[in-house]
Design a protein around this motif. Structure first.
Motif, mmCIF file in Angstrom:
data_model
loop_
_atom_site.group_PDB
_atom_site.id
_atom_site.type_symbol
_atom_site.label_atom_id
_atom_site.label_comp_id
_atom_site.label_asym_id
_atom_site.label_seq_id
_atom_site.Cartn_x
_atom_site.Cartn_y
_atom_site.Cartn_z
ATOM 1 N N TYR A 1 0.820 -1.209 0.000
ATOM 2 C CA TYR A 1 0.000 0.000 0.000
ATOM 3 C C TYR A 1 0.855 1.262 0.000
ATOM 4 C CZ TYR A 1 -3.713 3.306 0.755
ATOM 5 O OH TYR A 1 -4.570 4.363 0.588
ATOM 6 N N ALA A 2 1.787 1.344 0.945
ATOM 7 C CA ALA A 2 2.603 2.556 1.047
ATOM 8 C C ALA A 2 3.395 2.801 -0.232
ATOM 9 C CB ALA A 2 3.544 2.446 2.247
ATOM 10 N N ASP A 3 3.843 1.726 -0.893
ATOM 11 C CA ASP A 3 4.667 1.869 -2.088
ATOM 12 C C ASP A 3 3.860 2.282 -3.312
ATOM 13 O OD1 ASP A 3 6.832 -0.967 -1.295
ATOM 14 O OD2 ASP A 3 6.825 1.097 -0.584
ATOM 15 N N ALA A 4 2.588 1.873 -3.395
ATOM 16 C CA ALA A 4 1.863 2.013 -4.661
ATOM 17 C C ALA A 4 0.635 2.917 -4.602
ATOM 18 C CB ALA A 4 1.433 0.624 -5.152
ATOM 19 N N ALA A 5 0.133 3.244 -3.415
ATOM 20 C CA ALA A 5 -1.172 3.920 -3.318
ATOM 21 C C ALA A 5 -1.203 5.255 -4.047
ATOM 22 C CB ALA A 5 -1.556 4.109 -1.845
ATOM 23 N N PRO B 1 -7.508 3.875 -3.945
ATOM 24 C CA PRO B 1 -6.716 2.829 -3.274
ATOM 25 C C PRO B 1 -7.025 2.747 -1.780
ATOM 26 C CG PRO B 1 -5.376 4.779 -3.609
ATOM 27 C CD PRO B 1 -6.712 5.079 -4.238
ATOM 28 N N VAL B 2 -7.325 1.558 -1.293
ATOM 29 C CA VAL B 2 -7.626 1.356 0.120
ATOM 30 C C VAL B 2 -6.751 0.222 0.654
ATOM 31 C CG1 VAL B 2 -9.975 2.210 -0.046
ATOM 32 C CG2 VAL B 2 -9.541 -0.200 -0.436
ATOM 33 N N PRO B 3 -6.399 0.251 1.942
ATOM 34 C CA PRO B 3 -5.503 -0.766 2.494
ATOM 35 C C PRO B 3 -6.235 -2.020 2.958
ATOM 36 C CG PRO B 3 -5.934 0.887 4.151
ATOM 37 C CD PRO B 3 -6.681 1.324 2.915
ATOM 38 N N LEU B 4 -5.509 -3.128 2.944
ATOM 39 C CA LEU B 4 -5.957 -4.411 3.481
ATOM 40 C C LEU B 4 -4.859 -4.954 4.381
ATOM 41 C CD1 LEU B 4 -7.073 -6.046 0.106
ATOM 42 C CD2 LEU B 4 -8.628 -5.241 1.870
ATOM 43 N N PRO B 5 -5.170 -5.861 5.305
ATOM 44 C CA PRO B 5 -4.093 -6.522 6.050
ATOM 45 C C PRO B 5 -3.132 -7.207 5.085
ATOM 46 C CG PRO B 5 -6.214 -6.985 7.044
ATOM 47 C CD PRO B 5 -6.508 -6.303 5.743
ATOM 48 N N TYR B 6 -1.863 -7.242 5.454
ATOM 49 C CA TYR B 6 -0.857 -7.818 4.563
ATOM 50 C C TYR B 6 -1.158 -9.293 4.283
ATOM 51 C CZ TYR B 6 3.653 -9.053 2.573
ATOM 52 O OH TYR B 6 4.647 -9.486 1.738
ATOM 53 N N ALA B 7 -1.036 -9.649 2.993
ATOM 54 C CA ALA B 7 -1.278 -11.016 2.531
ATOM 55 C C ALA B 7 -2.694 -11.490 2.859
ATOM 56 C CB ALA B 7 -0.247 -11.993 3.108
ATOM 57 N N ARG B 8 -3.646 -10.557 2.898
ATOM 58 C CA ARG B 8 -5.045 -10.887 3.123
ATOM 59 C C ARG B 8 -5.897 -10.126 2.105
ATOM 60 N NH1 ARG B 8 -6.023 -12.373 8.530
ATOM 61 N NH2 ARG B 8 -8.202 -12.607 7.948
ATOM 62 N N ARG C 1 0.965 5.052 6.825
ATOM 63 C CA ARG C 1 1.724 4.953 8.070
ATOM 64 C C ARG C 1 1.299 3.765 8.924
ATOM 65 N NH1 ARG C 1 0.786 10.738 8.178
ATOM 66 N NH2 ARG C 1 -0.838 10.438 9.743
ATOM 67 N N LEU C 2 0.386 2.940 8.419
ATOM 68 C CA LEU C 2 -0.126 1.823 9.223
ATOM 69 C C LEU C 2 0.832 0.643 9.259
ATOM 70 C CD1 LEU C 2 -3.866 1.710 8.085
ATOM 71 C CD2 LEU C 2 -2.965 2.559 10.247
ATOM 72 N N GLY C 3 1.904 0.670 8.467
ATOM 73 C CA GLY C 3 2.776 -0.485 8.362
ATOM 74 C C GLY C 3 2.495 -1.242 7.077
ATOM 75 N N ARG C 4 3.024 -2.441 6.980
ATOM 76 C CA ARG C 4 2.910 -3.206 5.741
ATOM 77 C C ARG C 4 1.468 -3.651 5.522
ATOM 78 N NH1 ARG C 4 6.579 -8.434 4.495
ATOM 79 N NH2 ARG C 4 5.744 -8.982 6.523
ATOM 80 N N ARG C 5 0.891 -3.253 4.388
ATOM 81 C CA ARG C 5 -0.497 -3.561 4.061
ATOM 82 C C ARG C 5 -0.619 -3.939 2.588
ATOM 83 N NH1 ARG C 5 -0.677 -3.315 8.765
ATOM 84 N NH2 ARG C 5 -2.215 -2.357 10.146
ATOM 85 N N ASN C 6 -1.531 -4.853 2.285
ATOM 86 C CA ASN C 6 -1.929 -5.084 0.904
ATOM 87 C C ASN C 6 -2.704 -3.871 0.392
ATOM 88 O OD1 ASN C 6 -0.748 -7.557 0.480
ATOM 89 N ND2 ASN C 6 -2.657 -8.685 0.237
ATOM 90 N N ILE C 7 -2.966 -3.858 -0.919
ATOM 91 C CA ILE C 7 -3.686 -2.731 -1.509
ATOM 92 C C ILE C 7 -4.837 -3.250 -2.360
ATOM 93 C CG2 ILE C 7 -2.063 -2.627 -3.454
ATOM 94 C CD1 ILE C 7 -2.563 0.410 -3.522
#
Length: 727
Positions: free
Chosen positions: A5-9, A19-26, A52-58
């Motif tokens: 998310y942080a890299d691509a949003a 673009p909205v975040p998801l838990p990583y690998a979920r 800023r939430l940390g590692r997240r899927n997108i």
């Protein structure tokens, strides 16, 4: 911290997507309030906060003029539905596709006419992603089952480095439009227009989940509109802090509310300050930085998170992650009961039991060489909890439950020291050859009560424990060659068994997580020492009655599982997959092998592979929780300095307001009861002119001046004079 998310949003936002975040690998859940017909459009401020939430899927929510046809072609029904529609309606034009598979499956994106709703599905296995329904997981997210990254494929079928702009999408053919059209958007409840202040505040007042936000926002908007030339800075800053605090508490509407407040504040001050919009923006950002710092330092504890969004309870989260695993077999249910009888975490005791089961398997029993070489069944477990959470008790109860007793067991159990010490524990001194040789029983259970011990060891100059642990968990050769035979220590590869149990306090988990690039945390099974489902009282069920079974030299598994492992490795080898997926899959295979052996089997069936997958998913979630704690701790460490800086700046502002007010009062007194224009009353120093309105407001509140608006050359102006009775 970076992540999908942080890299691509920002690239997605610039390309016209939401673009909205998801838990990583979920694949779920998305934040409340950003999907469905009433969902909000994503803006830069939301992206900044979510990054800023940390590692997240997108994931992306489609714009109103875009739909996605999500075709699961790897399923027979999906392929049949897609083929039948293409034959009946005509082929779809080549378009951009987001996917994690190489078989043509994925979401095919098209532009469509505005103002329309669309059917939720074309048929079995083919769904429709649209503005008011569903969202699409996109690259570079990691697929939860395949452990590979999603990617974009262009109309020619070639991988892309990022998303297409929505304007590049081809139009959906008329035949398909007619097939999928499901009526006018006007037929559903109109979504709130957050650009309309009254609609936003009326919605809050009429019973929205974010009703608590209506008071600070609505009050500030009214004050900013009416107060001329009052203390707009103070009005704005108080509402800003209240809304930031609500955002910290999880209120989904906080970003939109802050945006409305910023618009109103800018409109109120831009025309009355030197510098106009730029000065208003600077003042807003300065106050916002202080508000965020204060809110971070005074963050509301978990369990008291405001009225929205609705949050699941710890017991519900636990059940979602572990319920199916712990109740799936009588053996696992037995372990759960034993844990609860001793007031211990059931997942943590299960992890310890699985580790001890692997210790009872000969070191030369390996996993087959599906990718790379054969792999040993060496395993590491990280138990996350505070001091006194029962992490040490798990060591003894797991031994008791399996009925493992005697000196042989005690000989196998060691405490971690240096890397050299870990190597040495697998060796013995041979008096005849006068060399260090492999121990007669090269099997070790190594415990680390608190992970900061590991961090302390690693921080020593020349320490080698971290790389030795990584190598040992992969069964690599250990030790070094020296000219002196007495100092020469060499442990051959795949000749030993190591199971590591480490206690981890979340605030000290960086000792493992900071080594993520090397794959260290992915080699661990992470479990929590707490278990919200422990009842008041449970009877001890007795020992499991488990005994090791005779094992083949290779613990094998089905071709379907091997294909999944190979696919993840192939994606990584081609540079498109998750670079750490191999470590995750290997850990999953080891857990699957331990589950099989615990149940008297020597084959990792689909059943054990599936349960192991659930355990690995839960492990990832615990890692993410630790990362969140570390991020919060980092914010708190910097919050003191940020608050001090913000308060120092406020003190400077107060001083400048006071100086500007003294000058204004002096000019008014000199006028001896006559009106003085704001222009003539302001301070001659440029750095103090911007505080003129605040100075006038403070003098009016103190009853020292009267303020009046008047028209001059078609413009509204302000003048003031000494108040009656003022000294």
């Amino acid at each position: 911290m970076t992540g999908p998310y942080a890299d691509a949003a920002r690239a997605y936002l610039a390309a016209g997507w939401n673009p909205v975040p998801l838990p990583y690998a979920r694949k779920s859940p998305v934040p409340a309030g950003v999907t469905g017909w009433r969902g909000l459009n994503v803006n830069e401020r939301m992206v900044e906060a979510w990054s800023r939430l940390g590692r997240r899927n997108i994931a992306v929510r489609a714009p109103e003029t875009v739909i996605g046809i999500d075709a699961d072609l790897y399923k027979d029904e999906g392929a049949a539905t897609f083929a039948e529609a293409a034959e009946r309606l005509g082929p779809l034009p080549d378009t951009f596709r987001s996917t994690a598979r190489a078989d043509g499956s994925g979401i095919y994106w098209f532009r469509v006419p505005p103002g329309r709703r669309w059917r939720a599905e074309l048929g079995a296995g083919v769904e429709v992603v649209q503005w008011g329904h569903r969202y699409g997981v996109v690259g570079p997210s990691v697929h939860p089952d395949l452990a590979v990254e999603y990617e974009w494929v262009d109309p020619e079928g070639l991988p892309m480095g990022g998303p297409p702009h929505v304007d590049e999408l081809p139009a959906l053919p008329p035949e398909w439009v007619a097939e999928l059209d499901n009526g006018s958007v006007a037929d559903v409840d109109a979504k709130a227009d957050v650009s309309d202040v009254s609609a936003w505040t009326d919605g809050l007042a009429s019973g929205s989940p974010c009703q608590a936000m209506s008071k600070p926002l609505g009050g500030a908007l009214a004050a900013l509109e009416a107060d001329a030339p009052g203390s707009r800075h103070g009005t704005m800053a108080r509402a800003q802090l209240a809304l930031v605090r609500m955002g910290e508490q999880g209120h989904a509407g906080a970003p939109a509310a802050l945006e409305q407040l910023e618009t109103a504040f800018s409109g109120a001050v831009a025309g009355s300050r030197d510098g106009g919009e730029a000065e208003a923006r600077r003042e807003w950002e300065r106050a916002l930085a202080g508000a965020v710092a204060i809110a971070s330092a005074q963050a509301t504890p978990e369990g008291d998170r405001g009225c929205c969004p609705e949050r699941s309870s710890p017991a519900e989260d636990f059940a979602a992650a572990w319920g199916d695993v712990l109740d799936s077999t009588p053996v696992l249910a037995h372990i759960k009961q034993a844990a609860h009888a001793r007031y211990l975490s059931a997942p943590a005791l299960l992890a310890y039991v699985l580790g001890r089961v692997l210790v009872e398997v000969p070191p030369d029993v390996l996993l087959p060489a599906t990718v790379g070489s054969e792999a040993p069944l060496n395993l590491a477990v990280a138990v996350v909890g505070g001091s006194g959470d029962g992490k040490s008790a798990l060591f003894d109860v797991s031994r008791e439950l399996l009925g493992l007793r005697g000196m042989a067991q005690e000989e196998r159990e060691r405490v971690a020291g240096s890397g050299e010490g870990l190597v040495n524990t697998f060796l013995r001194w041979d008096k005849t050859s006068k060399t260090n040789v492999l121990a007669d029983d090269p099997v070790r259970i190594v415990s680390v009560d608190e992970i900061d011990q590991l961090g302390a060891i690693q921080s020593r100059s020349g320490a080698t424990l971290a790389p030795v642990l990584r190598s040992a968990l992969m069964g690599g050769a250990l030790g070094s060659e020296n000219a002196d035979a007495e100092r020469r220590r060499r442990v051959p590869a795949k000749s030993y068994r190591l199971v590591l149990f480490a206690g981890v306090q979340p605030t000290r988990s960086a000792a493992l997580l900071d080594d993520a690039d090397a794959g260290t945390p992915q080699r661990f099974v992470w479990v929590r020492a707490s278990d919200p489902t422990i009842p008041d009282h449970t009877e001890w069920p007795g020992e499991l009655g488990w005994a090791p079974v005779e094992t083949p030299k290779s613990i094998d598994y089905p071709e379907a599982v091997k294909a999944e492992v190979r696919a993840a490795r192939l994606a990584r080898a081609r540079g498109t997959g998750d670079e750490l997926a191999g470590h995750v899959n290997l850990t999953r295979l080891k857990v699957g092998a331990a589950l099989a052996l615990l149940h008297g089997e020597t084959y990792i069936s689909e059943r054990w592979w599936g349960l192991a997958g659930q355990m690995v998913d839960a492990s990832r979630a615990v890692q993410e929780q630790c990362r969140a704690v570390l991020a919060a701790e980092g914010q708190k460490r910097h919050a003191g300095a940020a608050i001090a800086a913000a308060r120092a700046e406020e003190a400077v502002d107060d001083d400048k307001v006071a100086r500007a007010a003294r000058h204004v009062l002096k000019r008014v007194k000199e006028a001896a009861g006559e009106w003085v224009s704001r222009q003539d009353a302001r301070h001659p120093t440029k750095s103090l002119r911007e505080y003129t309105d605040d100075a006038i407001a403070s003098l009016r509140r103190a009853g020292q001046v009267e303020v009046e608006e008047y028209e001059s050359r078609g413009q509204t102006c302000v003048r003031l004079r000494l108040a009656e009775g003022a000294a």
